[in-house]
Design a protein around this motif. Structure first.
Motif, PDB file in Angstrom:
ATOM      1  N   VAL A 252      42.540  30.548  39.790  1.00 46.73           N
ATOM      2  CA  VAL A 252      42.878  29.753  38.612  1.00 46.73           C
ATOM      3  C   VAL A 252      42.344  28.328  38.725  1.00 46.73           C
ATOM      4  CG1 VAL A 252      44.783  28.811  37.252  1.00 46.73           C
ATOM      5  CG2 VAL A 252      44.919  31.135  38.138  1.00 46.73           C
ATOM      6  N   SER A 253      42.552  27.689  39.874  1.00 40.39           N
ATOM      7  CA  SER A 253      42.149  26.287  40.036  1.00 40.39           C
ATOM      8  C   SER A 253      40.639  26.123  39.904  1.00 40.39           C
ATOM      9  CB  SER A 253      42.614  25.760  41.396  1.00 40.39           C
ATOM     10  OG  SER A 253      44.018  25.839  41.508  1.00 40.39           O
ATOM     11  N   ILE A 254      39.894  27.036  40.511  1.00 43.30           N
ATOM     12  CA  ILE A 254      38.432  26.942  40.455  1.00 43.30           C
ATOM     13  C   ILE A 254      37.942  27.157  39.028  1.00 43.30           C
ATOM     14  CG2 ILE A 254      36.271  27.941  41.296  1.00 43.30           C
ATOM     15  CD1 ILE A 254      37.729  28.722  43.843  1.00 43.30           C
ATOM     16  N   ILE A 255      38.532  28.114  38.346  1.00 47.74           N
ATOM     17  CA  ILE A 255      38.147  28.376  36.959  1.00 47.74           C
ATOM     18  C   ILE A 255      38.430  27.151  36.092  1.00 47.74           C
ATOM     19  CG2 ILE A 255      38.712  29.746  34.911  1.00 47.74           C
ATOM     20  CD1 ILE A 255      39.223  32.109  36.842  1.00 47.74           C
ATOM     21  N   ALA A 256      39.583  26.515  36.321  1.00 43.91           N
ATOM     22  CA  ALA A 256      39.938  25.326  35.540  1.00 43.91           C
ATOM     23  C   ALA A 256      38.956  24.186  35.793  1.00 43.91           C
ATOM     24  CB  ALA A 256      41.362  24.890  35.886  1.00 43.91           C
ATOM     25  N   LEU A 257      38.569  23.996  37.049  1.00 40.72           N
ATOM     26  CA  LEU A 257      37.612  22.940  37.375  1.00 40.72           C
ATOM     27  C   LEU A 257      36.249  23.215  36.749  1.00 40.72           C
ATOM     28  CD1 LEU A 257      38.481  22.317  41.138  1.00 40.72           C
ATOM     29  CD2 LEU A 257      38.863  20.740  39.244  1.00 40.72           C
TER      30      LEU A 257
ATOM     31  N   ILE B 100      38.358  43.860  35.508  1.00 34.81           N
ATOM     32  CA  ILE B 100      37.791  42.594  35.039  1.00 34.81           C
ATOM     33  C   ILE B 100      36.377  42.790  34.510  1.00 34.81           C
ATOM     34  CG2 ILE B 100      37.008  40.314  35.823  1.00 34.81           C
ATOM     35  CD1 ILE B 100      39.457  40.380  37.736  1.00 34.81           C
ATOM     36  N   LYS B 101      35.634  43.699  35.136  1.00 28.10           N
ATOM     37  CA  LYS B 101      34.270  43.972  34.668  1.00 28.10           C
ATOM     38  C   LYS B 101      34.258  44.511  33.244  1.00 28.10           C
ATOM     39  CE  LYS B 101      30.775  44.226  36.806  1.00 28.10           C
ATOM     40  NZ  LYS B 101      29.608  43.310  36.864  1.00 28.10           N
ATOM     41  N   SER B 102      35.378  45.085  32.824  1.00 27.23           N
ATOM     42  CA  SER B 102      35.446  45.663  31.478  1.00 27.23           C
ATOM     43  C   SER B 102      35.838  44.637  30.419  1.00 27.23           C
ATOM     44  CB  SER B 102      36.457  46.820  31.457  1.00 27.23           C
ATOM     45  OG  SER B 102      37.783  46.335  31.660  1.00 27.23           O
ATOM     46  N   LEU B 103      36.175  43.404  30.838  1.00 23.12           N
ATOM     47  CA  LEU B 103      36.632  42.381  29.905  1.00 23.12           C
ATOM     48  C   LEU B 103      35.521  41.386  29.592  1.00 23.12           C
ATOM     49  CD1 LEU B 103      40.104  41.538  31.532  1.00 23.12           C
ATOM     50  CD2 LEU B 103      39.655  43.147  29.665  1.00 23.12           C
ATOM     51  N   ASP B 104      35.608  40.780  28.412  1.00 20.94           N
ATOM     52  CA  ASP B 104      34.680  39.696  28.108  1.00 20.94           C
ATOM     53  C   ASP B 104      35.226  38.391  28.686  1.00 20.94           C
ATOM     54  OD1 ASP B 104      36.664  38.700  26.382  1.00 20.94           O
ATOM     55  OD2 ASP B 104      35.820  39.754  24.653  1.00 20.94           O
ATOM     56  N   THR B 105      34.461  37.313  28.528  1.00 20.14           N
ATOM     57  CA  THR B 105      34.813  36.040  29.161  1.00 20.14           C
ATOM     58  C   THR B 105      36.173  35.524  28.712  1.00 20.14           C
ATOM     59  OG1 THR B 105      32.479  35.443  29.343  1.00 20.14           O
ATOM     60  CG2 THR B 105      34.080  33.656  29.521  1.00 20.14           C
ATOM     61  N   ASP B 106      36.420  35.524  27.412  1.00 22.51           N
ATOM     62  CA  ASP B 106      37.697  35.010  26.900  1.00 22.51           C
ATOM     63  C   ASP B 106      38.868  35.860  27.388  1.00 22.51           C
ATOM     64  OD1 ASP B 106      36.399  32.985  25.574  1.00 22.51           O
ATOM     65  OD2 ASP B 106      36.238  34.093  23.678  1.00 22.51           O
TER      66      ASP B 106
ATOM     67  N   PRO C 131      32.642  29.708  32.985  1.00 25.17           N
ATOM     68  CA  PRO C 131      33.584  29.366  34.062  1.00 25.17           C
ATOM     69  C   PRO C 131      34.150  30.579  34.782  1.00 25.17           C
ATOM     70  CG  PRO C 131      34.102  28.172  32.034  1.00 25.17           C
ATOM     71  CD  PRO C 131      33.090  29.214  31.677  1.00 25.17           C
ATOM     72  N   MET C 132      34.128  31.749  34.136  1.00 29.42           N
ATOM     73  CA  MET C 132      34.770  32.925  34.703  1.00 29.42           C
ATOM     74  C   MET C 132      33.872  33.717  35.644  1.00 29.42           C
ATOM     75  SD  MET C 132      37.501  32.349  33.128  1.00 29.42           S
ATOM     76  CE  MET C 132      38.349  33.711  33.867  1.00 29.42           C
ATOM     77  N   ASP C 133      32.590  33.362  35.727  1.00 31.64           N
ATOM     78  CA  ASP C 133      31.697  34.196  36.535  1.00 31.64           C
ATOM     79  C   ASP C 133      31.958  34.058  38.036  1.00 31.64           C
ATOM     80  OD1 ASP C 133      30.654  31.713  37.066  1.00 31.64           O
ATOM     81  OD2 ASP C 133      28.713  32.068  36.104  1.00 31.64           O
ATOM     82  N   ILE C 134      32.873  33.165  38.411  1.00 33.19           N
ATOM     83  CA  ILE C 134      33.247  33.016  39.820  1.00 33.19           C
ATOM     84  C   ILE C 134      34.330  34.011  40.215  1.00 33.19           C
ATOM     85  CG2 ILE C 134      35.128  31.349  39.478  1.00 33.19           C
ATOM     86  CD1 ILE C 134      32.458  31.171  42.226  1.00 33.19           C
TER      87      ILE C 134
ATOM     88  N   GLN D 231      39.694  35.029  31.031  1.00 35.60           N
ATOM     89  CA  GLN D 231      40.424  33.771  31.150  1.00 35.60           C
ATOM     90  C   GLN D 231      41.882  33.947  30.725  1.00 35.60           C
ATOM     91  OE1 GLN D 231      38.375  30.506  29.364  1.00 35.60           O
ATOM     92  NE2 GLN D 231      39.787  28.978  30.137  1.00 35.60           N
ATOM     93  N   LEU D 232      42.098  34.681  29.655  1.00 38.93           N
ATOM     94  CA  LEU D 232      43.460  34.925  29.181  1.00 38.93           C
ATOM     95  C   LEU D 232      44.245  35.756  30.195  1.00 38.93           C
ATOM     96  CD1 LEU D 232      45.455  34.588  26.811  1.00 38.93           C
ATOM     97  CD2 LEU D 232      44.571  36.751  25.893  1.00 38.93           C
ATOM     98  N   PHE D 233      43.598  36.777  30.735  1.00 36.74           N
ATOM     99  CA  PHE D 233      44.257  37.651  31.711  1.00 36.74           C
ATOM    100  C   PHE D 233      44.650  36.882  32.968  1.00 36.74           C
ATOM    101  CE2 PHE D 233      43.540  40.180  35.603  1.00 36.74           C
ATOM    102  CZ  PHE D 233      44.591  41.073  35.486  1.00 36.74           C
TER     103      PHE D 233
END
Length: 361
Positions: free
Chosen positions: A212-217, A279-285, A226-229, A288-290
Motif C-alpha cells: 500500500v505505501s509504495i503504491i501511494a508514493l 490480480i492479473k485478472s484486474l485492471d489498474t483501477d 502506480p500498480m505495476d509494482i 488499487q481499489l482491491f
C-alpha cells in the motif's frame, strides 16, 4: 561495542574527508558550513567564469535553456556577463538532521500510542496468547529459544501481519514491542540473541502481499501505472523472506525442512500464487481499489476484534488502551537519542562528500 566503533568511524572519516576537501576541492570552501548548518537544496557555488571564455555553441545552449545541467553541476548566466557554476546540497547538515530525527519520532508517537494501546487491550483479553497458539507450531521451530505461549510470539505475529499489508507505520510499534519482549528472554543483554537475529532478518526482508505505501508514493509521484509494482513486490519480498529464513536457520543450525515449516511455506506460497492470478485478472483501477479495501478492511477488523474481545473478557477497555498508549509514547521518546545519533553520523558522511568519494572514486 561494534556499533560504537562503526559510529565513531563514520564521524572521524567524515571530518577527515571534509578537511581534505576544504583544501583541495573547488566546493570545499564551505564544506564545514554545509556539514553543520546546511540544508538540502542550498546553493553551493563552485566557480565563476567570464562568458567570453566559453565557446559560442555552449553560450547558445545556455541562452536557450537558461540553465544547463551536467550531472550535479548547474550553470547560469550571471551578472556582468559572468557564468556561475553551482550545485545544490543533497543532504541536511547536523542542525537540520537533529530536527528531522525528533520530528520523525513525534510523528511516530501517534501510531505508537494507538497500536500499543490496542496491544494492551489484546494482552489483557488474552488475544496475544490466542495468536501465539495459532502461530506457535511454526514459530516454535524457527524460534526454538522462545518458551511456548510467550507474548513475543503474538507481538511478532502482529508485526508480520502489518508488513504483509504494507502498513509500515503500523508494523513499527509492533516490531519495537516484539524486540522488547525478546530482550526479556535474552541472557546476554549486550548481544542480540538468536531469536532477535531471526526476527530482525525476517522483518527486514519485508514480506509484503499488499504494498500500500509504495503504491501511494508512486501515485503521488504521478507514475504512469502506480500498480505495476504489485506483483514484483510480492515475489521479491517473498523470495527475500525465504532466503533470510534459510540463511539464518543454517547459521543457527535450525532444521528448516521440518514438515510444519514446509507446510507454512507451502501455504503462504499458495496464497501468493492465488493473489497473483487474481490480480492479473484486474485492471489498474480495480487493483488499487482491491488493495486499499483489503488492507484497510483487515486493519479495521483487527480493531473491532480486539475491542470485542476486551468487552467479552469484561476488562476496562479504555483504561487498558490508555495504559498501553502511555507505553507507546515512552517508547517513541526513548528511540530519539538512537535516531539522532545515527542520522547525524550519516548526515556527516553525506555532506562531507565521503559518499561521493566512495561512489565516484
Amino acid at each position: 561495542m561494534a556499533l560504537s566503533r562503526i559510529w565513531s568511524a563514520f564521524i572521524i572519516i567524515a571530518i577527515l574527508v571534509a578537511g581534505i576537501k576544504a583544501v583541495t576541492s573547488a566546493d570545499g570552501k564551505t564544506v564545514f558550513m554545509q556539514m553543520v548548518t546546511g540544508k538540502t537544496g542550498d546553493t553551493i557555488k563552485l566557480k565563476t567564469a567570464d562568458s567570453s571564455s566559453a565557446n559560442a555553441a555552449y553560450l547558445a545552449r545556455l541562452d536557450s535553456a537558461q540553465l544547463l545541467t551536467e550531472g550535479e553541476q548547474k550553470t547560469i548566466r550571471y551578472q556582468n556577463n559572468q557564468l556561475l557554476t553551482f550545485k545544490n546540497q543533497s543532504a541536511d547538515g547536523i542542525v537540520e538532521t537533529c530536527q528531522t530525527a525528533v520530528t520523525l519520532c513525534l510523528r511516530l508517537i501517534g501510531f505508537m500510542a494507538l497500536f500499543m494501546g490496542l496491544m494492551s487491550i489484546a494482552e489483557r483479553a488474552g488475544g496475544i496468547r490466542f495468536l501465539s497458539r495459532i502461530i506457535g507450531p511454526f514459530f516454535s521451530r524457527i524460534f526454538p529459544d522462545i518458551p511456548k505461549g510467550h507474548p513475543s510470539m503474538g507481538h511478532m505475529t502482529m508485526n508480520f501481519s502489518a508488513n504483509l499489508l504494507g502498513l509500515d507505520n503500523a508494523a513499527t510499534p509492533f516490531g519495537i514491542k516484539a524486540m522488547e519482549s525478546l530482550q526479556e528472554l535474552n541472557p546476554n543483554k549486550s548481544v542480540a540473541s538468536n531469536a532477535q537475529i531471526m526476527f530482525l532478518c525476517l522483518h527486514a526482508s519485508g514480506l509484503t502481499l499488499i504494498p500500500v505505501s509504495i503504491i501511494a508514493l508512486r501515485s503521488a509521484a504521478k507514475a504512469a501505472n502506480p500498480m505495476d509494482i504489485f506483483i514484483p513486490c510480492m515475489i521479491a519480498t517473498f523470495v527475500a523472506t525465504i532466503a533470510a529464513m534459510f540463511i539464518v536457520s543454517f547459521k543457527q543450525k535450525i532444521n528448516i525442512f521440518q514438515p510444519v515449516i514446509l507446510g507454512w511455506i507451502g501455504g503462504l506460497s499458495a496464497i501468493i500464487a492465488a493473489l497473483v492470478v487474481y490480480i492479473k485478472s484486474l485492471d489498474t483501477d480495480a487493483v488499487q481499489l482491491f488493495s486499499g479495501n483489503l488492507s484497510s478492511g483487515l486493519i479495521l477488523f483487527i480493531f473491532i476484534a480486539i475491542v470485542l474481545g476486551g468487552l467479552y473478557k469484561k476488562i476496562d477497555v479504555f483504561d487498558a488502551f490508555v495504559e498501553g498508549a502511555k507505553g507507546g509514547f515512552e517508547t517513541a521518546v526513548r528511540i530519539i537519542p538512537y535516531l539522532v545519533g545515527m542520522l547525524v553520523a550519516i548526515s556527516l558522511l553525506r555532506t562531507s562528500g565521503s559518499f561521493d568519494m566512495l561512489i565516484n572514486g
